[in-house]
Motif scaffolding. Structure first.
Motif, short mmCIF file in Angstrom:
data_model
loop_
_atom_site.label_atom_id
_atom_site.label_comp_id
_atom_site.label_asym_id
_atom_site.label_seq_id
_atom_site.Cartn_x
_atom_site.Cartn_y
_atom_site.Cartn_z
N PHE A 144 -7.71 0.73 9.92
CA PHE A 144 -8.11 -0.11 8.79
C PHE A 144 -6.91 -0.41 7.90
N ARG A 145 -6.94 -1.58 7.30
CA ARG A 145 -5.92 -1.99 6.35
C ARG A 145 -6.54 -2.04 4.96
N PHE A 146 -6.08 -1.21 4.06
CA PHE A 146 -6.63 -1.16 2.71
C PHE A 146 -5.49 -0.87 1.73
N PRO A 147 -5.65 -1.25 0.45
CA PRO A 147 -4.59 -1.01 -0.53
C PRO A 147 -4.26 0.47 -0.65
N GLY A 148 -2.98 0.78 -0.62
CA GLY A 148 -2.54 2.16 -0.74
C GLY A 148 -2.54 2.93 0.56
N ARG A 149 -2.74 2.21 1.68
CA ARG A 149 -2.79 2.89 2.98
C ARG A 149 -1.49 3.60 3.29
N ASN A 150 -0.37 2.89 3.14
CA ASN A 150 0.93 3.50 3.44
C ASN A 150 1.27 4.62 2.46
N ILE A 151 0.85 4.45 1.21
CA ILE A 151 1.10 5.51 0.22
C ILE A 151 0.31 6.77 0.58
N LEU A 152 -0.94 6.58 1.00
CA LEU A 152 -1.77 7.71 1.40
C LEU A 152 -1.15 8.45 2.58
N PHE A 153 -0.72 7.69 3.58
CA PHE A 153 -0.12 8.32 4.75
C PHE A 153 1.20 9.00 4.37
N GLY A 154 1.96 8.38 3.47
CA GLY A 154 3.19 9.00 3.01
C GLY A 154 2.95 10.32 2.28
N LEU A 155 1.89 10.36 1.48
CA LEU A 155 1.55 11.61 0.79
C LEU A 155 1.13 12.69 1.78
N VAL A 156 0.39 12.29 2.80
CA VAL A 156 -0.03 13.26 3.82
C VAL A 156 1.18 13.84 4.54
N ILE A 157 2.11 12.96 4.93
CA ILE A 157 3.30 13.43 5.63
C ILE A 157 4.21 14.22 4.69
N GLY A 158 4.28 13.80 3.41
CA GLY A 158 5.15 14.48 2.46
C GLY A 158 4.77 15.93 2.23
N PHE A 206 -0.10 17.76 9.61
CA PHE A 206 0.44 17.66 10.97
C PHE A 206 -0.60 17.14 11.95
N SER A 207 -1.84 17.61 11.81
CA SER A 207 -2.90 17.16 12.71
C SER A 207 -3.16 15.67 12.54
N THR A 208 -3.19 15.21 11.30
CA THR A 208 -3.41 13.78 11.04
C THR A 208 -2.28 12.94 11.63
N PHE A 209 -1.06 13.41 11.44
CA PHE A 209 0.11 12.68 11.96
C PHE A 209 0.03 12.53 13.48
N MET A 210 -0.28 13.61 14.19
CA MET A 210 -0.32 13.56 15.64
C MET A 210 -1.48 12.71 16.16
N ILE A 211 -2.66 12.88 15.56
CA ILE A 211 -3.83 12.14 16.03
C ILE A 211 -3.69 10.65 15.71
N LYS A 212 -3.13 10.33 14.56
CA LYS A 212 -2.92 8.92 14.20
C LYS A 212 -2.00 8.24 15.23
#
Length: 283
Positions: free
Chosen positions: A104-118, A158-164
């Motif tokens: 899905f494409r939604f506002p703040g998507r990249n920021i959310l993923f960046g926070l998860v990875i950070g 880590f799990s989110t990163f790999m599954i994504k």
């Protein structure tokens, strides 16, 4: 052709030797742990020391003592409950989060993923004080439930990163076919994504099980009752008992604690390899 293969073999000899040395260094501690668990406690301090016990000195008394302790089974069951619930919750939440970010494409998507990875760069031990305050506020201290939410939080990035990464390699044609047939987003997730992403989910679940199974600092901090502690804390209880460390008991319990990990890895080895290979393509 034979000359080329012969030359390549000669060039690879240093690499093979290096790999062999690395393999020996990796395996020796486990061999020593198993051999020590088969020695009497007093034999550990003999001089000169022996890496392997003599055939007439091999004994299973350490294992007999461990398996006769009722507390061992309670601590073992506690570890199983914590590890299994952690794996299930992490797999479901990470898969859902990865599906949303990947599809899905939604506002703040990249920021959310960046926070998860950070959050992956933050050592867990640096947050123990804050986590203990949270556990106290929610009345989770001295409970097994005080371990599971924090383990899930540690393993989720880590799990989110790999599954994504794995889901991004699944063609969107499957999603569109479901939508054209009147299916919902939940249908796509449960009927398409979860089955197709099962190799990635299985591979991260092995890591997650291992992390929850052997975690020590947080379990020692939040749980005080001996009957509610997990297996790593029970193993540490043999250090310093009776004025010296009973290494035979320590290593016997350590070997016993490895059995579930080996069983899980053997059963899910094919998913582990394929999940890492495909999930790491776009990471």
């Amino acid at each position: 052709m034979n000359r080329i293969n012969h030359r390549m073999c000669k060039k690879n000899i240093p690499l093979y030797v290096l790999l062999l040395c690395g393999g020996v260094v990796s395996v020796l501690p486990m061999i020593y742990m198993i051999s020590t668990s088969l020695k009497p406690n007093g034999a550990l301090y003999e001089f000169p020391p022996h890496f392997f016990p003599a055939l007439d000195k091999i004994t299973v008394e350490n294992y007999v003592y461990i398996f006769q302790q009722e507390k061992f089974y309670i601590n073992f069951l506690n570890s199983v409950v914590v590890a299994v619930l952690t794996v299930i919750l992490t797999a479901f939440i990470a898969a859902a989060l990865a599906f949303c970010i990947a599809r899905f494409r939604f506002p703040g998507r990249n920021i959310l993923f960046g926070l998860v990875i950070g959050t992956m760069i933050i050592p867990g031990t640096t947050l123990i004080i804050t986590q203990y305050q949270l556990a106290t506020f929610f009345h989770l201290t001295n409970k097994l439930l005080g371990l599971i939410p924090f383990y899930v939080a540690w393993e989720l990035p880590f799990s989110t990163f790999m599954i994504k990464s794995y889901i991004e390699n699944i063609p969107k044609d499957f999603d569109e076919a479901v939508y054209m047939d009147g299916g919902s987003t939940f249908t796509v997730f449960f009927k398409i994504m979860l089955p197709l992403a099962s190799p990635a989910i299985a591979s991260v679940s092995i890591f997650n099980f291992l992390t929850a199974w052997e975690e020590f600092p947080w379990a020692l901090t939040v749980i005080n009752d001996n009957l509610k502690r997990t297996l790593p804390i029970a193993i540490s209880g043999f250090f310093g008992q009776h004025q010296f460390t009973q290494w035979g008991y320590v290593f016997a319990m350590s070997v016993a604690s490895l059995v579930p990990i080996l069983i899980i890895f053997i059963c899910f080895q094919k998913y582990f390899v394929s999940g890492l290979q495909t999930g790491g393509i776009k990471g």
